[in-house]
Design an enzyme around this catalytic site. Structure first.
Site, PDB file in Angstrom:
ATOM      1  NE  ARG A   1      -2.503  -0.121   3.588  1.00 48.26           N
ATOM      2  CZ  ARG A   1      -3.263   0.348   4.548  1.00 48.26           C
ATOM      3  NH1 ARG A   1      -4.555   0.423   4.365  1.00 48.26           N
ATOM      4  NH2 ARG A   1      -2.761   0.746   5.696  1.00 48.26           N
TER       5      ARG A   1
ATOM      6  CB  THR B   1      -2.437   7.021  -2.789  1.00 46.04           C
ATOM      7  OG1 THR B   1      -1.763   5.748  -2.929  1.00 46.04           O
ATOM      8  CG2 THR B   1      -1.609   8.104  -3.453  1.00 46.04           C
TER       9      THR B   1
ATOM     10  CG  ASP C   1       2.787  -2.908   8.917  1.00 47.36           C
ATOM     11  OD1 ASP C   1       3.053  -4.064   8.512  1.00 47.36           O
ATOM     12  OD2 ASP C   1       2.789  -1.930   8.172  1.00 47.36           O
TER      13      ASP C   1
ATOM     14  CG  ASP D   1       6.484  -3.155   9.690  1.00 47.12           C
ATOM     15  OD1 ASP D   1       7.186  -3.565   8.749  1.00 47.12           O
ATOM     16  OD2 ASP D   1       6.103  -1.976   9.792  1.00 47.12           O
TER      17      ASP D   1
HETATM   18  C1  PRP Z   1      -0.911  -4.779   4.414  1.00 46.75           C
HETATM   19  C2  PRP Z   1      -1.687  -6.069   4.516  1.00 46.75           C
HETATM   20  C3  PRP Z   1      -2.552  -6.009   3.292  1.00 46.75           C
HETATM   21  C4  PRP Z   1      -2.859  -4.544   3.175  1.00 46.75           C
HETATM   22  C5  PRP Z   1      -4.231  -4.301   3.702  1.00 46.75           C
HETATM   23  O1  PRP Z   1       0.127  -4.894   3.539  1.00 46.75           O
HETATM   24  O2  PRP Z   1      -0.897  -7.206   4.589  1.00 46.75           O
HETATM   25  O3  PRP Z   1      -1.930  -6.488   2.122  1.00 46.75           O
HETATM   26  O4  PRP Z   1      -1.901  -3.852   3.987  1.00 46.75           O
HETATM   27  O5  PRP Z   1      -4.619  -2.984   3.519  1.00 46.75           O
HETATM   28  P1  PRP Z   1      -5.750  -2.544   2.498  1.00 46.75           P
HETATM   29  O6  PRP Z   1      -6.920  -3.478   2.746  1.00 46.75           O
HETATM   30  O7  PRP Z   1      -6.047  -1.138   2.900  1.00 46.75           O
HETATM   31  O8  PRP Z   1      -5.230  -2.646   1.105  1.00 46.75           O
HETATM   32  P2  PRP Z   1       1.194  -3.698   3.310  1.00 46.75           P
HETATM   33  O9  PRP Z   1       0.715  -2.805   2.221  1.00 46.75           O
HETATM   34  O10 PRP Z   1       1.503  -3.058   4.635  1.00 46.75           O
HETATM   35  O11 PRP Z   1       2.447  -4.447   2.709  1.00 46.75           O
HETATM   36  P3  PRP Z   1       3.461  -5.492   3.388  1.00 46.75           P
HETATM   37  O12 PRP Z   1       2.699  -6.787   3.567  1.00 46.75           O
HETATM   38  O13 PRP Z   1       4.522  -5.626   2.371  1.00 46.75           O
HETATM   39  O14 PRP Z   1       3.910  -4.942   4.705  1.00 46.75           O
HETATM   40  N1  URA Z   2      -2.210  -3.282   6.937  1.00 51.85           N
HETATM   41  C1  URA Z   2      -1.808  -3.775   8.140  1.00 51.85           C
HETATM   42  O1  URA Z   2      -0.799  -4.491   8.228  1.00 51.85           O
HETATM   43  N2  URA Z   2      -2.513  -3.435   9.227  1.00 51.85           N
HETATM   44  C2  URA Z   2      -3.606  -2.675   9.168  1.00 51.85           C
HETATM   45  O2  URA Z   2      -4.228  -2.430  10.210  1.00 51.85           O
HETATM   46  C3  URA Z   2      -4.013  -2.194   7.911  1.00 51.85           C
HETATM   47  C4  URA Z   2      -3.306  -2.525   6.818  1.00 51.85           C
END
Ligand code: PRP
Ligand code: URA
Length: 210
Positions: free
Chosen positions: A105, A109, A201, A204
């Site tokens: 994400r 945005t 997160d 993380d």
């Molecule tokens: C997180 C999570 C989802 C997304 C959810 O990933 O694992 O993929 O956010 O959010 P949304 O429903 O608003 O799209 P992130 O973008 O943090 O990436 P990562 O797994 O690489 O940390």
């Molecule tokens: N992605 C995450 O990892 N946690 C949240 O709460 C939302 C998006």
């Protein structure tokens, strides 16, 4: 709640999700819990796999019994955090194929940005189980589903740990044919798109980054 949403109310899953939410849970424990919850969820997610009758010779006689009829599954984690759910699912269905979709994400945005996609070539013949711990705005899930459909997939389930009400509504609206499985539905998102109270997160916490 919409009837294509399944919320796991099993005490073991609820207990483990509470531990996941705790900010004092270490990455090692977070990974272990995510894997355990995914395996428990896999039990329900695979409930409708078709069976066929076979005859098996036991030490005592012939048994008319049932085995899985060869219907094929694909687990597709959304990178990164979805990776944490693969091992638990594979413990239940070791013959399943695993595809990967890389999305993150954009922090400004909140829109998903694609960086990787590798799916089994026969994805159109498989039941696809899309894995991601978090369904927040649902931007990532909607994009991943669109992607998989473009590659020919016809049967898709989305499995997450925590979903927001808003995320469920959007995924349902954009892809009403996709069943949603989650362990908790949380009320809201904060102003940077995190689920509240959520668990923070997921990527993380799984991988100890931040
Ligand atoms: C997180 C999570 C989802 C997304 C959810 O990933 O694992 O993929 O956010 O959010 P949304 O429903 O608003 O799209 P992130 O973008 O943090 O990436 P990562 O797994 O690489 O940390
Ligand atoms: N992605 C995450 O990892 N946690 C949240 O709460 C939302 C998006």
């Amino acid at each position: 709640m919409n009837n294509n949403v399944f919320v796991f109310d099993h005490p073991l899953i609820q207990h483990k999700v509470s531990l996941l939410r705790d900010k004092n849970t270490s990455s090692k424990e977070f990974r272990e819990l995510t894997s355990e919850i995914s395996m428990l969820m896999g039990y329900e997610v695979t409930r409708d796999i078709p069976l066929k009758e076979v005859e098996i010779e036991t030490p005592v006689g012939l048994a008319k019994t049932k085995v899985i009829s060869g219907k094929k599954l694909a687990f597709v984690p959304i990178l990164r955090a979805g990776l944490g759910m693969v091992e638990g699912m594979l413990k239940l269905v070791p013959m399943a194929r695993v595809g990967h979709i890389g999305l993150y994400r954009d922090h400004e945005t909140l829109e998903p940005v694609e960086y990787y996609c590798k799916l089994p070539p026969d994805i159109s013949e498989r039941d696809v189980v899309l894995l991601d711990p978090m369904l927040a705005t649902a931007g990532s899930a909607c994009d991943a589903v669109k992607f998989i459909k473009q590659h020919g997939a016809k049967s898709i389930k989305f499995v997450c740990l925590i979903a927001s009400k808003q995320g469920i509504e959007r995924l349902n609206r954009e892809h009403h044919d996709v069943g949603i499985y989650c362990a908790a539905v949380d009320e809201k998102l904060n102003d940077i798109g995190y689920i509240v109270p959520g668990l923070g997160d997921a990527g993380d916490r799984l991988f100890g980054t931040k």
